[in-house]
Structure formats: C-alpha cells, structure tokens
Design an enzyme around this catalytic site. Structure first.
Site, mmCIF file in Angstrom:
data_model
loop_
_atom_site.group_PDB
_atom_site.id
_atom_site.type_symbol
_atom_site.label_atom_id
_atom_site.label_comp_id
_atom_site.label_asym_id
_atom_site.label_seq_id
_atom_site.Cartn_x
_atom_site.Cartn_y
_atom_site.Cartn_z
ATOM 1 N N GLU A 265 -3.709 7.927 -4.109
ATOM 2 C CA GLU A 265 -4.165 7.484 -5.431
ATOM 3 C C GLU A 265 -5.501 8.122 -5.811
ATOM 4 O O GLU A 265 -6.367 8.326 -4.957
ATOM 5 C CB GLU A 265 -4.312 5.954 -5.425
ATOM 6 C CG GLU A 265 -3.004 5.232 -5.194
ATOM 7 C CD GLU A 265 -3.186 3.722 -5.063
ATOM 8 O OE1 GLU A 265 -4.327 3.228 -5.215
ATOM 9 O OE2 GLU A 265 -2.190 3.033 -4.794
ATOM 10 N N ARG B 211 0.859 -1.179 0.000
ATOM 11 C CA ARG B 211 0.000 0.000 0.000
ATOM 12 C C ARG B 211 0.896 1.230 0.000
ATOM 13 O O ARG B 211 1.977 1.227 0.590
ATOM 14 C CB ARG B 211 -0.941 0.029 1.211
ATOM 15 C CG ARG B 211 -2.103 -0.951 1.136
ATOM 16 C CD ARG B 211 -3.111 -0.544 0.067
ATOM 17 N NE ARG B 211 -4.304 -1.389 0.070
ATOM 18 C CZ ARG B 211 -4.470 -2.468 -0.661
ATOM 19 N NH1 ARG B 211 -3.458 -2.877 -1.436
ATOM 20 N NH2 ARG B 211 -5.601 -3.152 -0.634
ATOM 21 N N HIS C 298 -1.699 0.794 -9.749
ATOM 22 C CA HIS C 298 -2.307 -0.131 -8.779
ATOM 23 C C HIS C 298 -3.035 -1.255 -9.521
ATOM 24 O O HIS C 298 -4.227 -1.486 -9.318
ATOM 25 C CB HIS C 298 -3.270 0.616 -7.843
ATOM 26 C CG HIS C 298 -3.521 -0.123 -6.564
ATOM 27 N ND1 HIS C 298 -3.868 0.503 -5.390
ATOM 28 C CD2 HIS C 298 -3.471 -1.460 -6.256
ATOM 29 C CE1 HIS C 298 -4.038 -0.398 -4.424
ATOM 30 N NE2 HIS C 298 -3.803 -1.589 -4.932
#
Length: 323
Positions: free
Chosen positions: A269, A240, A287
C-alpha cells in the site's frame, strides 16, 4: 503548542486519523510531543526527548522496530491505534520490557460492515454496474450481466476473532452458511471448524480474511488455497494485504481461476497491481474499513484509556503482547 508541566508526555511520530479527529481529547490529558511538526530530523527530535519519553502513540504506517526503540531508552509503552500491531516488533519490545497495546474491539463492527459490503458488491456486481450506467452502456448495450445470489452461500471466515465473529453474524442474517479457520476452535460456537485453510477453501464458495498478519499467516492464502476455492469462488480481505500472496491472486483472477475479489488491504500500500485496477470483478477499497467517525471516537477512547492506565500504574485495557 506550549507543553503543560503537570501532564505526562506522549510521543507521536505521525498523527493517526483518530488523533486528528479528536485532538482536544488527547491534549486535555497529555503533553503531545509532535515529531511530525518539528523542523529537526526525526533522530535528532527523538534524541532530544530520549530520556523522558515513556509512551509512544503510533499508527500502522509507523514501524516500531529496533532502530527506533534504541533511540528511546526510557520508553515503556507503545500504544497502537490499529487493531493489528504487526508494525510493532513485539519481540524487541518484550526484550526491552516495553508493553504494547492495540485498539481492541473498537473497530470490529465497522470493519465487519465493510467486509460484508465488499462480499455483496463482488457477488451482485454493484460497483461494476454503477460504472456501466455512468458510462452510458445501459442504453447502448442493454441489460447488465447477471450477478450471484448472497443467500445460501457457503462462507469460510479465516480468523474468527471479534471482527470475524461480527462478519459471521451479519452473513447469517443473509442466509449464508458459516464455517471458519482460526488459531483454535471456539467450542461455544456451532460453526464448523477447519484446522486447514485449504480444506476450508475447498468446502466454501467464498473466503473472508479477518485474521492478523503474523509470520505464520503471511502468504497463508497462496496458490494452493486459491485453487481449492475454485473458479466460482470469491475472496474478501479486510485483514492485511500480505496474508494473501498478491501475485498469485492476480494470476488466478486474470486466468479465471477464481470468480472475484473484494479488497480493502494490499501487500504494498498504497500501490496496487494494475491488473486489479482493470478488472470489473474486483472491488477495491483504500484500506478504509475503520474510517467512520464513530470508529475513530471509540478508538481514541481506547487509546486514552490505555495511556491513563499506564500513567496511573493500573492494568492496561487492551494489551497486545500475547497475540
């Protein structure tokens, strides 16, 4: 879509990609309450179903916090389609007697592939060389600068769970020397264990971040760790974004205090620091580590298995409350 009276209800606020890809697998077994398609504001939609909804299927961009949970007093299960469940307030779920599940090991192999791909790309400068060719610089400026050998690299893995172990196996095949930091030492493995991440960084050429985001791991990769990794070091993150202090990472890259980075996750993000975008020693990925059809299929199977177990009063397949 009309609801079928004999199927259990499952609430979805925002549809996960795995659901979109294999929607019929879900609708054959469950009535899907589609909040994202409702003309009602979310709180009104939830209030409409508040007394009946026992199961919520969610993706990582849907925060499951106390504000949401108080609108769903009958809720008994939160099913996350992601491996990490840091978007779910587990303490509040525990207080309310709500079980939480995740995707288990469904994505481990594909995420590990991306981690290794980023590691190879940063060291061998594949993406940067591709850009070099496409811009016509090969013919005008000559050969591209040297990359760095993969075999023999000392690689420290932060988080030797199912994903981290798959990364280790792959990199061993390249001749890399593996060591790791994790919540506890795995006595069944021969890899050297470091209880301190800074010591792990100091004794390796690269760090690959594979752990979950928790209060303990937030900004665990800080200035001290990056400095220990050193100017020839490379960092890869498929965990993460907030596990790394992104501002410190940018400073270290700009100042040449580490050699490069491969990043599939970011702290805010989908917004990415402009400095990272401009660097040819940084490989960026949106991602997407789990984004294969095979992963989505496996993930949907795990999600459905958890829902079926819940509605049948059987043990859950991949409980996440003890993580």
């Amino acid at each position: 879509m009309a609801l079928l009276p004999n199927l259990p209800d499952v609430l979805i606020i925002q549809p996960p990609p795995a659901f979109i890809s294999f929607e019929s697998d879900f609708t054959q077994k469950f009535n899907i309450l589609r909040a994202w398609e409702s003309p009602l504001p979310l709180d009104q939609f939830l209030t409409t179903h508040a007394q009946s909804v026992q199961a919520l299927l969610c993706r990582a961009v849907t925060p499951v916090n106390s504000d949401l949970l108080q609108l769903l007093p009958a809720l008994k299960l939160v099913v996350s389609v992601s491996t990490g469940a840091n978007h779910v307030d587990k303490a509040e779920c525990r207080r309310r007697g709500i079980a939480v599940t995740n995707a288990g090991n469904a994505y481990s192999e594909d995420v590990a592939d991306i981690a290794v791909g980023l590691f190879i790309d940063v060291n061998r400068r594949i993406s940067a060389a591709d850009w070099y060719v496409r811009r016509g610089l090969w013919s005008s400026k000559g050969d591209y600068p040297l990359g760095s050998k993969i075999g023999g690299k000392r690689v420290g893995i932060v988080g030797l769970g199912s994903i981290g172990y798959e990364v280790a196996k792959r990199l061993e095949a390249f001749g890399c020397k593996i060591s790791y930091n994790s919540r506890s030492e795995r006595s069944s493995l021969s890899y050297p264990f470091y209880s301190n991440v800074c010591e792990l960084a100091a004794n390796n050429d690269a760090l690959i971040i594979c752990c979950a985001l928790t209060d303990e791991t937030r900004h665990m990769i800080n200035k001290e760790v990056l400095s220990a990794l050193g100017k020839d070091g490379v960092i890869v993150n498929i965990g993460r974004g907030a596990i790394i202090d992104e501002k410190e990472l940018v400073k270290c890259l700009v100042n040449g205090e580490i050699r490069g980075a491969g990043l599939d996750v970011f702290e805010n993000e989908p917004h990415i620091p402009k400095e990272l975008v401009s660097m040819d020693n940084v490989v960026l990925s949106p991602h997407k580590a789990v984004y294969t059809l095979e992963s989505f299929k496996r993930g949907s199977e795990v999600v459905i298995a958890n829902l079926e177990a819940f509605f049948s009063n059987k043990p859950l397949i991949t409980p996440a409350m003890d993580e």
